[in-house]
Design an enzyme around this catalytic site. Structure first.
Site, PDB file in Angstrom:
ATOM      1  N   ALA A   1      -0.572   5.569  -6.999  1.00 56.49           N
ATOM      2  CA  ALA A   1      -0.482   6.235  -5.831  1.00 56.49           C
ATOM      3  C   ALA A   1      -0.794   5.521  -4.841  1.00 56.49           C
ATOM      4  O   ALA A   1      -1.510   4.073  -4.854  1.00 56.49           O
ATOM      5  CB  ALA A   1      -1.753   7.319  -6.061  1.00 56.49           C
ATOM      6  N   ASP A   2      -0.378   5.578  -3.647  1.00 59.10           N
ATOM      7  CA  ASP A   2      -0.452   4.736  -2.381  1.00 59.10           C
ATOM      8  C   ASP A   2      -0.609   5.524  -1.257  1.00 59.10           C
ATOM      9  O   ASP A   2       0.077   6.736  -1.208  1.00 59.10           O
ATOM     10  CB  ASP A   2       0.615   3.574  -2.252  1.00 59.10           C
ATOM     11  CG  ASP A   2       0.184   2.531  -1.338  1.00 59.10           C
ATOM     12  OD1 ASP A   2      -0.553   1.799  -1.583  1.00 59.10           O
ATOM     13  OD2 ASP A   2       0.799   2.667  -0.241  1.00 59.10           O
TER      14      ASP A   2
END
Length: 197
Positions: free
Chosen positions: A73-74
């Site tokens: 995730a970012d």
């Protein structure tokens, strides 16, 4: 017929916020930091950057755990095409808030799931964050209270940072904290991971 044994799920992060969020789904998982270069590419759009980094994190951890489902995730905070990094200091945080105050910026959270077969699925959630007008005094008081020095955009909306906003428009509030759980569950369903539980 033999029962399926659940396959390992790994969250590619060392973020306590993301770990606590994923725990809400009641799944067994491990967390493993993904050390990658997070430098923005020349001309890269904010959403493209978030998607690329989420996938790179999943791939990096999957390289060491090829038989696991790996979730990366970012999150990117952008005002027009300007991307805000973690400020790292009180002065940097106050400066970021003064640049964001009274304006609407985008908070883009991307996720990527890599399966043991090498399949890759991705999704993203974008929020419109409408920040209230702030004086420098109020911005500084907030920073001293919440200490958002390692939060891009210089706010912790899950804490006192909620006071800074008039509105947050999007479809999964957990994305604001860093991991859109509705999208995570959907990707796990699509890959068949949940059928092994």
């Amino acid at each position: 017929m033999a029962e399926l044994s659940p396959q390992k799920l790994i969250l590619a992060t060392e973020s306590t916020y993301k770990i606590e969020l994923l725990e809400r789904l009641g799944l067994s998982f491990e967390a493993c930091a993904a050390h990658i270069d997070e430098t923005r590419l020349p001309g890269e759009a904010p959403a493209a950057m978030a998607a690329r980094l989420a996938l790179q994190k999943a791939r990096r951890v999957a390289a060491d755990h090829p038989n696991a489902f790996v979730l990366g995730a970012d999150q990117v905070i952008a005002l027009d095409q300007t991307i805000f990094q973690k400020p790292g200091s009180v002065e940097g945080a106050v400066d970021q808030l003064m640049r964001l105050q009274g304006k609407t910026h985008r908070l883009i959270t991307a996720i990527a799931l890599r399966t043991p077969s090498g399949a890759e699925l991705a999704s993203e959630v974008a929020f419109e964050m409408v920040m209230r007008p702030l004086t420098e005094q109020r911005a500084r008081a907030y920073v001293e209270t919440d200490q958002p020095l390692f939060c891009a955009g210089s706010y912790r909306i899950e804490a006192g940072g909620i006071r800074l906003f008039e509105a947050a428009r999007g479809d999964d509030f957990t994305a604001i904290i860093g991991l859109p759980l509705t999208r995570v569950w959907s990707l796990l369903e699509q890959t068949g991971y949940l059928e092994t539980l």
